[in-house]
Write a protein that holds these residues in place. Structure first.
Motif, PDB file in Angstrom:
ATOM      1  N   ARG A  58     -24.979  63.313  19.271  1.00  0.00           N
ATOM      2  CA  ARG A  58     -25.537  64.236  18.278  1.00  0.00           C
ATOM      3  C   ARG A  58     -24.879  64.061  16.908  1.00  0.00           C
ATOM      4  N   GLU A  59     -23.656  63.525  16.922  1.00  0.00           N
ATOM      5  CA  GLU A  59     -22.958  63.231  15.671  1.00  0.00           C
ATOM      6  C   GLU A  59     -23.339  61.865  15.109  1.00  0.00           C
ATOM      7  N   GLY A  60     -24.326  61.223  15.720  1.00  0.00           N
ATOM      8  CA  GLY A  60     -24.782  59.934  15.229  1.00  0.00           C
ATOM      9  C   GLY A  60     -23.937  58.760  15.691  1.00  0.00           C
ATOM     10  N   ILE A  61     -23.180  58.942  16.764  1.00  0.00           N
ATOM     11  CA  ILE A  61     -22.265  57.914  17.259  1.00  0.00           C
ATOM     12  C   ILE A  61     -22.846  57.266  18.510  1.00  0.00           C
ATOM     13  N   LYS A  62     -22.817  55.947  18.560  1.00  0.00           N
ATOM     14  CA  LYS A  62     -23.225  55.225  19.754  1.00  0.00           C
ATOM     15  C   LYS A  62     -22.053  55.186  20.725  1.00  0.00           C
ATOM     16  N   VAL A  63     -22.303  55.579  21.974  1.00  0.00           N
ATOM     17  CA  VAL A  63     -21.239  55.698  22.970  1.00  0.00           C
ATOM     18  C   VAL A  63     -21.353  54.568  23.987  1.00  0.00           C
ATOM     19  N   HIS A  64     -20.258  53.849  24.189  1.00  0.00           N
ATOM     20  CA  HIS A  64     -20.197  52.776  25.181  1.00  0.00           C
ATOM     21  C   HIS A  64     -19.351  53.248  26.366  1.00  0.00           C
ATOM     22  N   PHE A  65     -19.847  52.965  27.563  1.00  0.00           N
ATOM     23  CA  PHE A  65     -19.151  53.383  28.781  1.00  0.00           C
ATOM     24  C   PHE A  65     -18.925  52.157  29.660  1.00  0.00           C
ATOM     25  N   PRO A  66     -17.777  51.498  29.541  1.00  0.00           N
ATOM     26  CA  PRO A  66     -17.512  50.323  30.385  1.00  0.00           C
ATOM     27  C   PRO A  66     -17.573  50.676  31.866  1.00  0.00           C
ATOM     28  N   GLN A  67     -18.390  49.953  32.602  1.00  0.00           N
ATOM     29  CA  GLN A  67     -18.632  50.301  33.993  1.00  0.00           C
ATOM     30  C   GLN A  67     -17.435  50.033  34.908  1.00  0.00           C
ATOM     31  N   GLY A  68     -16.517  49.186  34.476  1.00  0.00           N
ATOM     32  CA  GLY A  68     -15.389  48.869  35.335  1.00  0.00           C
ATOM     33  C   GLY A  68     -14.249  49.855  35.287  1.00  0.00           C
ATOM     34  N   GLN A  69     -14.359  50.898  34.458  1.00  0.00           N
ATOM     35  CA  GLN A  69     -13.243  51.843  34.323  1.00  0.00           C
ATOM     36  C   GLN A  69     -13.039  52.644  35.598  1.00  0.00           C
ATOM     37  N   SER A  70     -11.783  53.026  35.820  1.00  0.00           N
ATOM     38  CA  SER A  70     -11.449  53.803  37.014  1.00  0.00           C
ATOM     39  C   SER A  70     -10.403  54.841  36.628  1.00  0.00           C
ATOM     40  N   CYS A  71      -9.449  55.072  37.481  1.00  0.00           N
ATOM     41  CA  CYS A  71      -8.359  56.001  37.199  1.00  0.00           C
ATOM     42  C   CYS A  71      -7.492  55.449  36.069  1.00  0.00           C
ATOM     43  N   CYS A  72      -6.870  56.335  35.292  1.00  0.00           N
ATOM     44  CA  CYS A  72      -5.965  55.905  34.225  1.00  0.00           C
ATOM     45  C   CYS A  72      -4.616  55.449  34.768  1.00  0.00           C
ATOM     46  N   GLY A  73      -4.321  55.789  36.030  1.00  0.00           N
ATOM     47  CA  GLY A  73      -3.051  55.417  36.635  1.00  0.00           C
ATOM     48  C   GLY A  73      -2.017  56.515  36.664  1.00  0.00           C
ATOM     49  N   GLN A  74      -2.369  57.682  36.118  1.00  0.00           N
ATOM     50  CA  GLN A  74      -1.384  58.761  36.024  1.00  0.00           C
ATOM     51  C   GLN A  74      -0.861  59.243  37.383  1.00  0.00           C
ATOM     52  N   PRO A  75      -1.707  59.440  38.415  1.00  0.00           N
ATOM     53  CA  PRO A  75      -1.159  59.916  39.691  1.00  0.00           C
ATOM     54  C   PRO A  75      -0.082  58.995  40.251  1.00  0.00           C
ATOM     55  N   ALA A  76      -0.320  57.693  40.195  1.00  0.00           N
ATOM     56  CA  ALA A  76       0.684  56.747  40.681  1.00  0.00           C
ATOM     57  C   ALA A  76       1.931  56.779  39.796  1.00  0.00           C
TER      58      ALA A  76
END
Length: 274
Positions: A58-76
């Motif tokens: 809505r702010e006029g920004i194109k959003v990309h969502f890389p399909q390979g993303q997963s957990c950030c690693g914080q729990p580990a």
């Protein structure tokens, strides 16, 4: 937790840690961004991720969502499994190659990317360089909407009282409680209610709630009691791990009060419809 105790005496003085230094924000709103959706959003709160995308579009920004993303690693990472966290983080670094901002609808996960990836790769110069570059362009969603997009929200909802819960790590590391408050303040029909224990951890803490369930249960009991006693009609948070814990406690207590992600709340209050 968001506050430190200098000693264990009964009358110990509680001293809040210093707030993070102010950040320098881009002058111009970017044309494109990445969304790092987080594993909890993906698995348990997909509507929050979709509404975050809608707010950005809505702010006029194109959003990309890389399909390979997963957990950030914080729990580990927070459980002491550094090598496992490094493996997960290395995979995420490879996904965000363009020099676009990375927007994260979770304070704790944004904090992992911004504050801890550099520590993970301190002995790997090339990856350390990448981690620092990623940190510099990583923004928690509320922060990005407020300071980069400079949104001006127009409330289209009925009067409501809400309580804002902020992830304790996000509060410490990125001032996200201030960003959430500022966005809610733009909504003319929304009254934000302060509640007791507002700055305290809800008890989730990722694997903490599994490793120390009794302590975690006592913490979320304090949190939900304070939220109920505040008189708020609804709980708002920008961190889905906290929402999962708080809503689970409310459900177990057979309470009607529930929490909603800030992205979904803002989208619905400003005329957005799915």
């Amino acid at each position: 937790m968001s506050e430190l105790f200098h000693d264990a005496a009964p009358n110990a003085t509680r001293v809040a840690p210093p707030l993070p230094a102010p950040r320098t924000y881009p002058v111009q709103k970017p044309a494109q961004v990445y969304l790092f959706g987080t594993c909890v959003v993906d698995l348990f709160f997909p509507e929050a991720g979709l509404d975050a995308i809608r707010l950005l579009q809505r702010e006029g920004i194109k959003v990309h969502f890389p399909q390979g993303q997963s957990c950030c690693g914080q729990p580990a990472y927070t459980s002491g499994y550094t090598e496992e966290a490094r493996k997960v983080a290395r995979a995420q670094l490879a996904l965000f190659q363009e020099d676009w901002p990375v927007v994260v609808p979770s304070g704790s996960c944004a904090g992992m990317l911004r504050e801890h990836y550099a520590e993970l790769f301190k002995d790997e110069p090339e990856l350390l360089k990448q981690a620092r570059a990623l940190a510099a362009r990583t923004f928690e969603l509320a922060e990005f909407l407020l300071h980069v997009c400079k949104v001006q929200l127009k409330d289209q909802g009925s009067p409501v009282k809400v309580a804002l819960h902020t992830s304790c790590s996000a509060r410490r590391e990125m001032n996200t409680h201030l960003h959430g408050r500022a966005l809610l303040a733009q909504l003319g029909q929304v009254e934000r209610i302060d509640h007791d224990h507002e700055s305290e951890c809800c008890g989730f803490g990722g694997t903490f709630s599994v490793r120390m369930p009794d302590i975690s249960g006592a913490m979320v009991a304090d949190k939900t009691r304070a939220l109920k006693e505040s008189g708020a009609h609804q709980v708002i948070s920008a961190d889905c791990g906290c929402l999962m814990n708080i809503n689970g406690a409310f459900e177990k207590q057979k309470e009607a009060l529930r929490g909603q992600h800030l992205a979904t709340f803002l989208w619905q209050r400003t005329g957005g419809r799915r």
